[in-house]
Motif scaffolding. Sequence first.
Motif, PDB file in Angstrom:
ATOM      1  N   ARG A 266       0.839  -1.216   0.000  1.00  0.00           N
ATOM      2  CA  ARG A 266       0.000   0.000   0.000  1.00  0.00           C
ATOM      3  C   ARG A 266       0.868   1.258   0.000  1.00  0.00           C
ATOM      4  O   ARG A 266       0.566   2.236  -0.671  1.00  0.00           O
ATOM      5  CB  ARG A 266      -0.919  -0.013   1.223  1.00  0.00           C
ATOM      6  CG  ARG A 266      -2.084  -0.997   1.124  1.00  0.00           C
ATOM      7  CD  ARG A 266      -3.138  -0.678   2.159  1.00  0.00           C
ATOM      8  NE  ARG A 266      -2.619  -0.796   3.505  1.00  0.00           N
ATOM      9  CZ  ARG A 266      -2.687  -1.903   4.245  1.00  0.00           C
ATOM     10  NH1 ARG A 266      -3.244  -3.001   3.725  1.00  0.00           N
ATOM     11  NH2 ARG A 266      -2.209  -1.928   5.459  1.00  0.00           N
ATOM     12  N   LYS A 267       1.972   1.220   0.782  1.00  0.00           N
ATOM     13  CA  LYS A 267       2.840   2.381   0.857  1.00  0.00           C
ATOM     14  C   LYS A 267       3.490   2.665  -0.496  1.00  0.00           C
ATOM     15  O   LYS A 267       3.581   3.824  -0.927  1.00  0.00           O
ATOM     16  CB  LYS A 267       3.907   2.151   1.927  1.00  0.00           C
ATOM     17  CG  LYS A 267       4.820   3.349   2.133  1.00  0.00           C
ATOM     18  CD  LYS A 267       5.819   3.075   3.255  1.00  0.00           C
ATOM     19  CE  LYS A 267       6.721   4.280   3.457  1.00  0.00           C
ATOM     20  NZ  LYS A 267       7.710   4.032   4.547  1.00  0.00           N
ATOM     21  N   GLN A 270       0.933   4.186  -2.846  1.00  0.00           N
ATOM     22  CA  GLN A 270       0.676   5.589  -2.521  1.00  0.00           C
ATOM     23  C   GLN A 270       1.818   6.472  -3.007  1.00  0.00           C
ATOM     24  O   GLN A 270       1.583   7.578  -3.517  1.00  0.00           O
ATOM     25  CB  GLN A 270       0.509   5.735  -1.001  1.00  0.00           C
ATOM     26  CG  GLN A 270       0.103   7.127  -0.547  1.00  0.00           C
ATOM     27  CD  GLN A 270      -1.297   7.485  -1.016  1.00  0.00           C
ATOM     28  OE1 GLN A 270      -2.169   6.611  -1.133  1.00  0.00           O
ATOM     29  NE2 GLN A 270      -1.515   8.759  -1.297  1.00  0.00           N
ATOM     30  N   ASP A 274       1.411   9.559  -5.701  1.00  0.00           N
ATOM     31  CA  ASP A 274       1.729  10.921  -5.294  1.00  0.00           C
ATOM     32  C   ASP A 274       2.948  11.498  -6.008  1.00  0.00           C
ATOM     33  O   ASP A 274       3.233  12.691  -5.898  1.00  0.00           O
ATOM     34  CB  ASP A 274       1.991  10.974  -3.782  1.00  0.00           C
ATOM     35  CG  ASP A 274       0.734  10.662  -2.986  1.00  0.00           C
ATOM     36  OD1 ASP A 274      -0.371  10.734  -3.570  1.00  0.00           O
ATOM     37  OD2 ASP A 274       0.860  10.332  -1.794  1.00  0.00           O
TER      38      ASP A 274
END
Length: 284
Positions: A266-267, A270, A274
């Motif tokens: 998930r990190k 993200q 971004d």
Amino acid sequence: MPRKRRKDDEYEEAISENETEYEQFSSKFEDCVETAERSLGFSRTHGKAWQECAKELNPVFVSHLISLANINDSDTFWDLGSGIGNVVLQVAHQTGSLCVGVELQTTNHQLAEKISTLWKAQSREQPRLHLELLHGDMIAVAEEKLDMRRFRPRKPDGKIVILYNNYLMGAKFNNTMCDLFIRKLPAGSVIVTTQQLFPHTRPSTRPGLWSTKARGQFDIVEEEYPGDYVEWGAAGTVWIYTRKVEVHRARQKCPPEGIVTRAMARKRAQEVSDAPTNKAPRWD
């Protein structure tokens, strides 16, 4: 891989001191055995045939074992398959540790209890023996009682020492005992065996007998002994397994190399979303 023990001056001195004690113990114990056999009307049981029985460890072996495992009055010593109780009685007499013997044969267990009673009656001037003799199957008893509070080391610096004489045990039974030791014993515990507890390298045949759970769980030391150390009269090797500190994955800050957790995935997703792009804006 197992390593051979280095014999230094301090180790040799400890062995010589124990040899004097085992000589005194041996003659007195034989007198107690004769008296107990006359009183009960039977002698020890060797199983279906003498050749099929693991027999006994001689007092010189037990004295050597005390030095190898560095047993003292802070420890708890277990003998799985204690027979007539000669090993636990000698360890309790020489070290003052809490000693627990487990024996399946009823006649041997009754004889061991009678011998310990006679010994205590003749040794009133000596410190009280801390001795427990349990009757039952070694797997069932160890599963139930090995981690009980009453059998834990009496001092914070104490350890558990287990003698598992597996000279005639099969690989399947050894695997069962190895799994039990891994689950029940804390770090620092010592297991002494007369055959390998598990194959130390993967065998080319019957690989299913190779215990993957045991890999990296123990520090292993081997020590040779002469034939007069044991009742079956054959020289061999004793194996000393010391339980390592177990590192739980939940306590590790990072997962093992090559493992990607959901949180890490998930990190990363993200970070990708971004991240700024280098494409020029469109003017429609």
